[in-house]
Design an enzyme around this catalytic site. Sequence first.
Site, PDB file in Angstrom:
ATOM      1  N   CYS A  63       0.785  -1.316  -0.013  1.00  0.00           N
ATOM      2  CA  CYS A  63      -0.158   0.036   0.152  1.00  0.00           C
ATOM      3  C   CYS A  63       0.783   1.275  -0.088  1.00  0.00           C
ATOM      4  O   CYS A  63       0.749   2.179  -0.644  1.00  0.00           O
ATOM      5  CB  CYS A  63      -0.737   0.044   1.186  1.00  0.00           C
ATOM      6  SG  CYS A  63      -2.388  -1.176   1.175  1.00  0.00           S
ATOM      7  N   HIS A 116      -3.716   6.309   2.851  1.00  0.00           N
ATOM      8  CA  HIS A 116      -2.628   5.557   3.354  1.00  0.00           C
ATOM      9  C   HIS A 116      -1.367   6.242   3.454  1.00  0.00           C
ATOM     10  O   HIS A 116      -0.344   5.767   2.822  1.00  0.00           O
ATOM     11  CB  HIS A 116      -2.536   4.191   2.992  1.00  0.00           C
ATOM     12  CG  HIS A 116      -2.057   3.224   3.950  1.00  0.00           C
ATOM     13  ND1 HIS A 116      -1.979   1.863   3.709  1.00  0.00           N
ATOM     14  CD2 HIS A 116      -1.149   3.409   4.954  1.00  0.00           C
ATOM     15  CE1 HIS A 116      -1.435   1.071   4.833  1.00  0.00           C
ATOM     16  NE2 HIS A 116      -1.077   2.160   5.537  1.00  0.00           N
TER      17      HIS A 116
END
Length: 520
Positions: A63, A116
């Site tokens: 991510c 994120h």
Amino acid sequence: MTPSSIEPTAPLSRPNLILVCVDQMRADALGISGNEHIDTPYLDQLARGGFRFTKAYSATPTCVPARVALLTGKSQEAHGRYGYREGIDFPAAYPTTLPSTLRDAGYQTFGVGKMHVFPERARCGFDDVLLHDGFLHTSRRLSSGPSGAIDDYVDWLRRATGDPRADYQDTGIGCNAMTARPWEREERLHPTRWVADESFRLLQRRDPTRPFFLYMGFHRPHAPFDPPGWLWEKYRSRPQARRPMGAWVSRFDRFRRDHEVEAEFGARKESVHQDVRAGYYGSIEFIDLQINRLMENLSDLGLLESTTIAFVSDHGEMLGDHDMYRKSVAYEGSAHIPFLLHVPAALREDGAAPRAVDEIVELRDVMPTLLDLAGVAIPEGVDGQSLLPALRCGAEVDSDADADARPGTDTAEPVRDHLHGEHVIGSLGHHSMQWIRTPRFKYIWFSGDCHEQLFDLAADPHELTDLASDPAHAEELSRHRELLVTALTGREEGYVEDGRLVPGRTPRSEESWVREFARL
């Protein structure tokens, strides 16, 4: 804020832009990719009416580094993120982003869903962000977390249910757990629906005198695998394809943690695997339905013919292939991603007819491509490539049989003749897994012990047969090794000495890159 150098009417001639980024979706989890075990009719329709990049990759497939590449247009060599490491201040390290560049060119910029980045509520150039990152979920974190960050979805869920302790993880499934069950609440309360619904509200509330850039960040199909019950039942009862299992899998025997719920290497009971696949595929089809809702909303608002839509994933999911789960590794399930680009006919250049594009592309190419479509200058330091030239040429590759001998047959000049990817693999003792993707082959090198692998992806798309020790492929092995030597020469880890790959080097500290950046 609209810069004074831009005439008030100028932005209206620019296309609206929507970037849909899902989390952990494999390239082959689409009906149009030939997968008969999943239904994705609306994504398939988006692909047929636009451009589908068949060789799209995430060079650093987890991510955090993947999203840095997506938002900055930089390769890992340029952005310095070689692993998952959290906590690096995003705005300080990367002041120029896709949304900030569009904002400075007069666009409204909105972000909804998973970002994120750190600090968690950093806007990264967006005018506003409605956040659901998928890990800001506990009351403790909400009230007294390190940054005081609030997850907007959790806050909304508590208000919508009247339960001050409501949490999307009330099902008991962990965010990296290889287990699954159906969503227990009403479908309208699912975080996938929330991202879509809030995005549509922003479209309705936009300033109609300016173009917009909307980022829709779906947390799924990343775990928890918890689709609505009807989708769970659909895929739980559907026959499943046999998992690919390479003849080389024993290579990872000493790293296996069989049956551990979050293990990256190891076997699961077949019933567990079936549950996980059902939850994973059901989560993807639920996103597919939101894509249809997006198109309907754009049509209702009269925006369908003036809006370009890009659909990508940050990385894939091994989903049991070769007894591996989750991501970070170089294999196709992890690194190969979907990338669709819908450009309305009125916005396409001559010769840019919808088709599959057989070029090697990467997440870093999204930013320059969208900026190019918007007529906005690509900032200095972006080393991704605009893909518009690849869209203008309609010649298709008939076969991969001699693809490496003639790279770039889609275009006069290929986007790139190879891609270098890498990731630090904690489960392998924090050594790095380095790889080279050329039009036909993939070469993998393990920095810990110099082990090599070579796969012919044209003949062996599931990476079942390692050709590294095959004398008939010695020349290809050497050619790909030299490409990696070139990519790693000069790196501070010392991966290369005297033109040769060296084992046992410690991957570069990302903190050292940040310190270096601060000195610039």
